[in-house]
Design an enzyme around this catalytic site. Structure first.
Site, PDB file in Angstrom:
ATOM      1  N   GLU A 194     -10.843 -67.571  40.500  1.00 57.88           N
ATOM      2  CA  GLU A 194     -10.199 -67.655  41.806  1.00 57.88           C
ATOM      3  C   GLU A 194      -8.854 -66.929  41.808  1.00 57.88           C
ATOM      4  O   GLU A 194      -8.520 -66.195  42.737  1.00 57.88           O
ATOM      5  CB  GLU A 194     -10.015 -69.125  42.197  1.00 57.88           C
ATOM      6  CG  GLU A 194      -9.740 -69.324  43.672  1.00 57.88           C
ATOM      7  CD  GLU A 194      -9.487 -70.787  44.011  1.00 57.88           C
ATOM      8  OE1 GLU A 194      -9.662 -71.131  45.170  1.00 57.88           O
ATOM      9  OE2 GLU A 194      -9.125 -71.558  43.107  1.00 57.88           O
ATOM     10  N   GLY A 200      -8.962 -74.540  45.779  1.00 57.27           N
ATOM     11  CA  GLY A 200      -8.247 -74.870  47.008  1.00 57.27           C
ATOM     12  C   GLY A 200      -6.958 -75.639  46.811  1.00 57.27           C
ATOM     13  O   GLY A 200      -6.528 -76.376  47.709  1.00 57.27           O
ATOM     14  N   GLU A 201      -6.311 -75.457  45.654  1.00 58.12           N
ATOM     15  CA  GLU A 201      -5.086 -76.228  45.413  1.00 58.12           C
ATOM     16  C   GLU A 201      -3.963 -75.832  46.378  1.00 58.12           C
ATOM     17  O   GLU A 201      -3.157 -76.677  46.777  1.00 58.12           O
ATOM     18  CB  GLU A 201      -4.607 -76.063  43.965  1.00 58.12           C
ATOM     19  CG  GLU A 201      -3.428 -76.968  43.642  1.00 58.12           C
ATOM     20  CD  GLU A 201      -3.126 -77.077  42.163  1.00 58.12           C
ATOM     21  OE1 GLU A 201      -2.018 -77.518  41.835  1.00 58.12           O
ATOM     22  OE2 GLU A 201      -3.995 -76.720  41.337  1.00 58.12           O
TER      23      GLU A 201
END
Length: 285
Positions: free
Chosen positions: A112, A78-79
């Site tokens: 991801e 989720g950066e």
């Protein structure tokens, strides 16, 4: 890029989902730090700003995943949401705290981005090499983990051999991986750089660049063949040397250029020299 993953990485995906027992918390952005194993080196401002606009309107729909570290939390997944929240000027972000090892963190970051096809070729190469180095994996072991062939892994790792300037071209998308593969086998760094710049300037396709590489290699091979051929002795000179060796019972070399040259007779002792002088004087008199 295929989205098929090896069993090693695929098994980590459920761990990223939010279960009924997971606690969703609000964490100050100031206590978060990016994943140090994040393979993606470039975050495009346009994409982050679009996400920020969505967050302003709808909020954070999916909490980020973090792990607890010394003096705060480290982002696992989720950066982009974290960066967009910073753009929005938010003080906190919703998150789920989970426990992961360093290896799992690296692998999850790779999953991801690979699933979103969000990495450029150099970022993938660097991520593969980092996993190999950090956890002493072989290329074969890594290929099983990411569900790719060993040749796929090897092709990406070869990109790391390119000159730094060419790596930047690939990272920025100025050159494709196909272009990089076409020139990576060349030994001369200057030639690699010259061809890369020419390919960019002329907007060559991968095929056109491959043809130019082939032309240069053929030219080099022909030059070597010509050089080797020029060094071969005239059969007539070879025959003369052989006759003189038999006559004087020593090594004889005839060196000539443009109808001028010299004859060398080797001797190995003073007695050998005297013997040759007597023979020569006898031939002359």
């Amino acid at each position: 890029m295929s989205k098929r993953l090896g069993k090693g990485l695929d098994a980590l995906l459920p761990a990223l989902s939010i279960g009924d027992d997971d606690k969703i918390v609000e964490i100050p952005l100031s206590q978060l730090r990016p994943n140090p194993y994040q393979p993606r080196r470039t975050f495009h401002d346009e994409s982050i700003n679009e996400l920020a606009a969505s967050i302003k309107e709808h909020g954070i729909i999916q909490p980020i995943i973090v792990r607890s570290v010394l003096k705060g939390y480290e982002i696992i997944a989720g950066e982009r949401r974290f960066r967009a929240s910073q753009v929005c000027g938010l003080a906190t972000i919703t998150a789920v705290i989970k426990k992961f090892s360093d290896q799992q963190v690296m692998e999850i970051a790779l999953i991801e981005n690979l699933q979103r096809e969000d990495l450029n070729a150099m970022e993938i190469a660097i991520a593969y090499q980092a996993l190999i180095d950090q956890f002493s994996l072989t290329q074969e072991e890594l290929s099983v983990k990411v569900g790719k062939s060993r040749s796929h892994i090897a092709n990406f790792l070869r990109l790391l051999q390119l000159p730094e300037e060419i790596k930047q071209y690939v990272s920025r998308g100025t050159l494709s991986m196909g272009h990089a593969k076409a020139i990576i086998g060349l030994k001369d760094t200057k030639t690699i750089k010259a061809l890369a710049e020419l390919a960019i300037k002329e907007q060559w396709s991968v095929r056109e660049l491959e043809e130019e590489v082939k032309r240069l290699e053929e030219k080099s091979d022909n030059k070597k063949a010509t050089s080797t051929k020029s060094k071969r002795k005239d059969p007539y000179i070879n025959e003369l040397e052989e006759n003189l060796r038999e006559m004087y019972r020593t090594t004889v070399k005839i060196k000539h250029n443009n109808n001028k040259g010299k004859i060398e007779l080797l001797y190995y002792s003073k007695d050998d020299l005297d013997r040759l002088l007597e023979l020569l004087q006898g031939k002359i008199s």
